[in-house]
Scaffold this motif. Structure first.
Motif, PDB file in Angstrom:
ATOM      1  N   ASN A  86     -58.160 -35.892 176.127  1.00 61.26           N
ATOM      2  CA  ASN A  86     -59.097 -35.876 174.906  1.00 61.26           C
ATOM      3  C   ASN A  86     -58.675 -35.106 173.635  1.00 61.26           C
ATOM      4  OD1 ASN A  86     -60.687 -38.155 176.161  1.00 61.26           O
ATOM      5  ND2 ASN A  86     -62.034 -36.597 176.916  1.00 61.26           N
ATOM      6  N   ASN A  87     -57.460 -34.506 173.850  1.00 61.63           N
ATOM      7  CA  ASN A  87     -56.934 -33.446 173.031  1.00 61.63           C
ATOM      8  C   ASN A  87     -56.802 -34.197 171.683  1.00 61.63           C
ATOM      9  OD1 ASN A  87     -54.710 -32.458 171.388  1.00 61.63           O
ATOM     10  ND2 ASN A  87     -54.659 -30.800 172.923  1.00 61.63           N
ATOM     11  N   LEU A  88     -57.225 -33.705 170.514  1.00 59.53           N
ATOM     12  CA  LEU A  88     -57.243 -34.307 169.260  1.00 59.53           C
ATOM     13  C   LEU A  88     -55.872 -34.579 168.664  1.00 59.53           C
ATOM     14  CD1 LEU A  88     -59.283 -35.564 167.190  1.00 59.53           C
ATOM     15  CD2 LEU A  88     -59.070 -33.302 165.910  1.00 59.53           C
ATOM     16  N   ASP A  89     -55.024 -33.676 168.879  1.00 59.70           N
ATOM     17  CA  ASP A  89     -53.623 -33.894 168.362  1.00 59.70           C
ATOM     18  C   ASP A  89     -52.873 -34.813 169.259  1.00 59.70           C
ATOM     19  OD1 ASP A  89     -53.464 -31.625 166.697  1.00 59.70           O
ATOM     20  OD2 ASP A  89     -52.847 -30.221 168.098  1.00 59.70           O
ATOM     21  N   THR A  90     -53.090 -35.135 170.593  1.00 60.38           N
ATOM     22  CA  THR A  90     -52.449 -35.949 171.376  1.00 60.38           C
ATOM     23  C   THR A  90     -53.185 -37.563 170.900  1.00 60.38           C
ATOM     24  OG1 THR A  90     -52.276 -34.545 173.205  1.00 60.38           O
ATOM     25  CG2 THR A  90     -52.164 -36.945 173.598  1.00 60.38           C
ATOM     26  N   LEU A  91     -54.489 -37.374 170.623  1.00 55.52           N
ATOM     27  CA  LEU A  91     -55.164 -38.771 170.147  1.00 55.52           C
ATOM     28  C   LEU A  91     -54.511 -38.904 168.883  1.00 55.52           C
ATOM     29  CD1 LEU A  91     -58.849 -38.310 170.752  1.00 55.52           C
ATOM     30  CD2 LEU A  91     -57.291 -39.835 172.308  1.00 55.52           C
ATOM     31  N   PHE A  92     -54.322 -38.071 167.798  1.00 53.87           N
ATOM     32  CA  PHE A  92     -53.775 -38.609 166.751  1.00 53.87           C
ATOM     33  C   PHE A  92     -52.466 -38.993 166.716  1.00 53.87           C
ATOM     34  CE2 PHE A  92     -51.733 -37.810 162.640  1.00 53.87           C
ATOM     35  CZ  PHE A  92     -52.552 -38.441 161.694  1.00 53.87           C
ATOM     36  N   GLN A  93     -51.641 -38.151 167.297  1.00 52.61           N
ATOM     37  CA  GLN A  93     -50.142 -39.009 167.820  1.00 52.61           C
ATOM     38  C   GLN A  93     -50.149 -40.192 168.430  1.00 52.61           C
ATOM     39  OE1 GLN A  93     -48.397 -35.719 170.015  1.00 52.61           O
ATOM     40  NE2 GLN A  93     -47.917 -34.426 168.277  1.00 52.61           N
ATOM     41  N   THR A  94     -51.092 -40.550 169.214  1.00 55.47           N
ATOM     42  CA  THR A  94     -50.990 -41.773 170.015  1.00 55.47           C
ATOM     43  C   THR A  94     -51.901 -42.847 169.190  1.00 55.47           C
ATOM     44  OG1 THR A  94     -51.249 -40.518 172.031  1.00 55.47           O
ATOM     45  CG2 THR A  94     -51.740 -42.801 172.052  1.00 55.47           C
ATOM     46  N   TYR A  95     -52.672 -42.623 168.604  1.00 52.66           N
ATOM     47  CA  TYR A  95     -53.387 -43.689 167.657  1.00 52.66           C
ATOM     48  C   TYR A  95     -53.421 -43.568 166.220  1.00 52.66           C
ATOM     49  CZ  TYR A  95     -55.077 -44.974 172.508  1.00 52.66           C
ATOM     50  OH  TYR A  95     -55.158 -45.042 173.995  1.00 52.66           O
ATOM     51  N   GLY A  96     -52.989 -42.483 165.761  1.00 49.27           N
ATOM     52  CA  GLY A  96     -52.874 -42.320 164.271  1.00 49.27           C
ATOM     53  C   GLY A  96     -52.594 -43.359 163.291  1.00 49.27           C
ATOM     54  N   ASP A  97     -51.282 -43.941 163.926  1.00 49.57           N
ATOM     55  CA  ASP A  97     -50.932 -45.226 163.300  1.00 49.57           C
ATOM     56  C   ASP A  97     -51.605 -46.308 163.063  1.00 49.57           C
ATOM     57  OD1 ASP A  97     -48.551 -43.424 162.277  1.00 49.57           O
ATOM     58  OD2 ASP A  97     -47.246 -44.283 163.671  1.00 49.57           O
ATOM     59  N   MET A  98     -52.129 -46.512 164.635  1.00 52.54           N
ATOM     60  CA  MET A  98     -53.020 -47.611 164.522  1.00 52.54           C
ATOM     61  C   MET A  98     -54.162 -47.504 163.918  1.00 52.54           C
ATOM     62  SD  MET A  98     -55.155 -48.718 167.947  1.00 52.54           S
ATOM     63  CE  MET A  98     -56.208 -47.426 167.801  1.00 52.54           C
ATOM     64  N   VAL A  99     -55.082 -46.512 163.649  1.00 47.79           N
ATOM     65  CA  VAL A  99     -56.129 -46.279 162.911  1.00 47.79           C
ATOM     66  C   VAL A  99     -55.844 -46.334 161.502  1.00 47.79           C
ATOM     67  CG1 VAL A  99     -57.802 -44.510 162.284  1.00 47.79           C
ATOM     68  CG2 VAL A  99     -57.344 -44.673 164.733  1.00 47.79           C
ATOM     69  N   TYR A 100     -54.574 -45.989 161.088  1.00 43.89           N
ATOM     70  CA  TYR A 100     -54.353 -46.039 159.518  1.00 43.89           C
ATOM     71  C   TYR A 100     -54.054 -47.478 159.274  1.00 43.89           C
ATOM     72  CZ  TYR A 100     -51.611 -45.672 155.383  1.00 43.89           C
ATOM     73  OH  TYR A 100     -50.973 -45.996 154.062  1.00 43.89           O
ATOM     74  N   ARG A 101     -53.270 -48.368 159.987  1.00 44.93           N
ATOM     75  CA  ARG A 101     -52.906 -49.563 159.829  1.00 44.93           C
ATOM     76  C   ARG A 101     -54.535 -50.563 159.682  1.00 44.93           C
ATOM     77  NH1 ARG A 101     -48.852 -49.112 163.908  1.00 44.93           N
ATOM     78  NH2 ARG A 101     -50.352 -50.176 165.266  1.00 44.93           N
ATOM     79  N   LEU A 102     -55.345 -50.287 160.597  1.00 48.09           N
ATOM     80  CA  LEU A 102     -56.500 -51.058 160.481  1.00 48.09           C
ATOM     81  C   LEU A 102     -57.409 -50.669 159.282  1.00 48.09           C
ATOM     82  CD1 LEU A 102     -58.485 -53.030 161.450  1.00 48.09           C
ATOM     83  CD2 LEU A 102     -59.491 -51.086 163.192  1.00 48.09           C
ATOM     84  N   ALA A 103     -57.332 -49.221 158.969  1.00 46.49           N
ATOM     85  CA  ALA A 103     -57.859 -48.955 157.830  1.00 46.49           C
ATOM     86  C   ALA A 103     -57.397 -49.394 156.537  1.00 46.49           C
ATOM     87  CB  ALA A 103     -57.961 -47.310 157.518  1.00 46.49           C
ATOM     88  N   LEU A 104     -56.150 -49.366 156.565  1.00 42.10           N
ATOM     89  CA  LEU A 104     -55.464 -49.939 155.369  1.00 42.10           C
ATOM     90  C   LEU A 104     -55.466 -51.427 155.106  1.00 42.10           C
ATOM     91  CD1 LEU A 104     -53.373 -49.459 153.122  1.00 42.10           C
ATOM     92  CD2 LEU A 104     -51.549 -49.808 154.734  1.00 42.10           C
ATOM     93  N   VAL A 105     -55.708 -52.275 156.333  1.00 46.02           N
ATOM     94  CA  VAL A 105     -55.982 -53.846 156.214  1.00 46.02           C
ATOM     95  C   VAL A 105     -57.431 -53.843 155.861  1.00 46.02           C
ATOM     96  CG1 VAL A 105     -56.531 -55.682 157.748  1.00 46.02           C
ATOM     97  CG2 VAL A 105     -54.207 -54.428 157.841  1.00 46.02           C
ATOM     98  N   ARG A 106     -58.216 -52.951 156.106  1.00 50.31           N
ATOM     99  CA  ARG A 106     -59.723 -53.118 155.740  1.00 50.31           C
ATOM    100  C   ARG A 106     -60.065 -52.681 154.364  1.00 50.31           C
ATOM    101  NH1 ARG A 106     -63.279 -54.936 159.159  1.00 50.31           N
ATOM    102  NH2 ARG A 106     -65.009 -53.796 158.330  1.00 50.31           N
ATOM    103  N   THR A 107     -59.390 -51.774 153.984  1.00 51.25           N
ATOM    104  CA  THR A 107     -59.675 -51.040 152.592  1.00 51.25           C
ATOM    105  C   THR A 107     -58.849 -51.385 151.621  1.00 51.25           C
ATOM    106  OG1 THR A 107     -58.385 -49.050 153.021  1.00 51.25           O
ATOM    107  CG2 THR A 107     -60.665 -48.921 153.741  1.00 51.25           C
ATOM    108  N   ARG A 108     -57.784 -51.934 151.723  1.00 55.04           N
ATOM    109  CA  ARG A 108     -56.502 -52.498 150.857  1.00 55.04           C
ATOM    110  C   ARG A 108     -56.218 -51.288 149.853  1.00 55.04           C
ATOM    111  NH1 ARG A 108     -58.848 -58.266 148.967  1.00 55.04           N
ATOM    112  NH2 ARG A 108     -59.735 -58.909 150.922  1.00 55.04           N
TER     113      ARG A 108
END
Length: 170
Positions: free
Chosen positions: A15-37
């Motif tokens: 549950n380390n935040l750095d590890t979570l960001f490295q693992t899922y940061g791009d996924m979160v960004y892509r979904l946010a980009l698709v939703r917010t444009r």
């Protein structure tokens, strides 16, 4: 029998935040980009998602649980941002930014067609095709039924086929 069930329980994931960001940061960004444009709004959503993760410090039992939690929080943060009073009273940003750096979204014609879809269809298409989620998983993340997700995907495919003129298989 009980011993088998105890052994089947999964061990907690990192549950380390750095590890979570490295693992899922791009996924979160892509979904946010698709939703917010919007690149700027997507970056704000990513910050908010990981800030919420830091504040709430959820305990994840599996990588799937982790990913689903992050996707749901991303959807909620995007929805909150898009529904904010400031957003409703400001001029929308026209440019979505460069998606061409992402391998999964390299074709601007298809990307533009997906961006033009209504939000629920856009999100379902993104989760299904770009994040490889099943219909059941999408229904769980979006808090709806599997038949609704199937309907959204069917309608979105129809809209994409019409927009793209049969140029691409969807």
């Amino acid at each position: 029998m009980e011993q088998c069930m105890q052994h089947e329980q999964q061990m907690p994931v990192n549950n380390n935040l750095d590890t979570l960001f490295q693992t899922y940061g791009d996924m979160v960004y892509r979904l946010a980009l698709v939703r917010t444009r919007s690149v700027a709004d997507a970056e704000d959503v990513v910050q908010e998602v990981f800030l919420r993760c830091l504040k709430s410090a959820p305990s994840f039992l599996s990588a799937e649980h982790q990913k689903a939690w992050l996707l749901k929080v991303t959807i909620n943060c995007s929805k909150s941002l898009l529904g904010s009073a400031f957003r409703r009273h400001s001029v929308p940003e026209d440019a979505m930014g460069e998606l061409s750096t992402e391998d999964e979204m390299h074709d601007s014609t298809v990307t533009d067609a997906v961006k033009a879809l209504p939000e629920k269809y856009r999100t379902a298409i993104h989760l299904y095709y770009y994040e490889d989620y099943s219909v059941k998983e999408i229904a769980s993340v979006m808090r709806t039924t599997e038949s609704t997700v199937k309907s959204w995907l069917h309608r979105a495919r129809g809209m994409l086929k019409e927009t793209l003129g049969g140029e691409f298989d969807v």
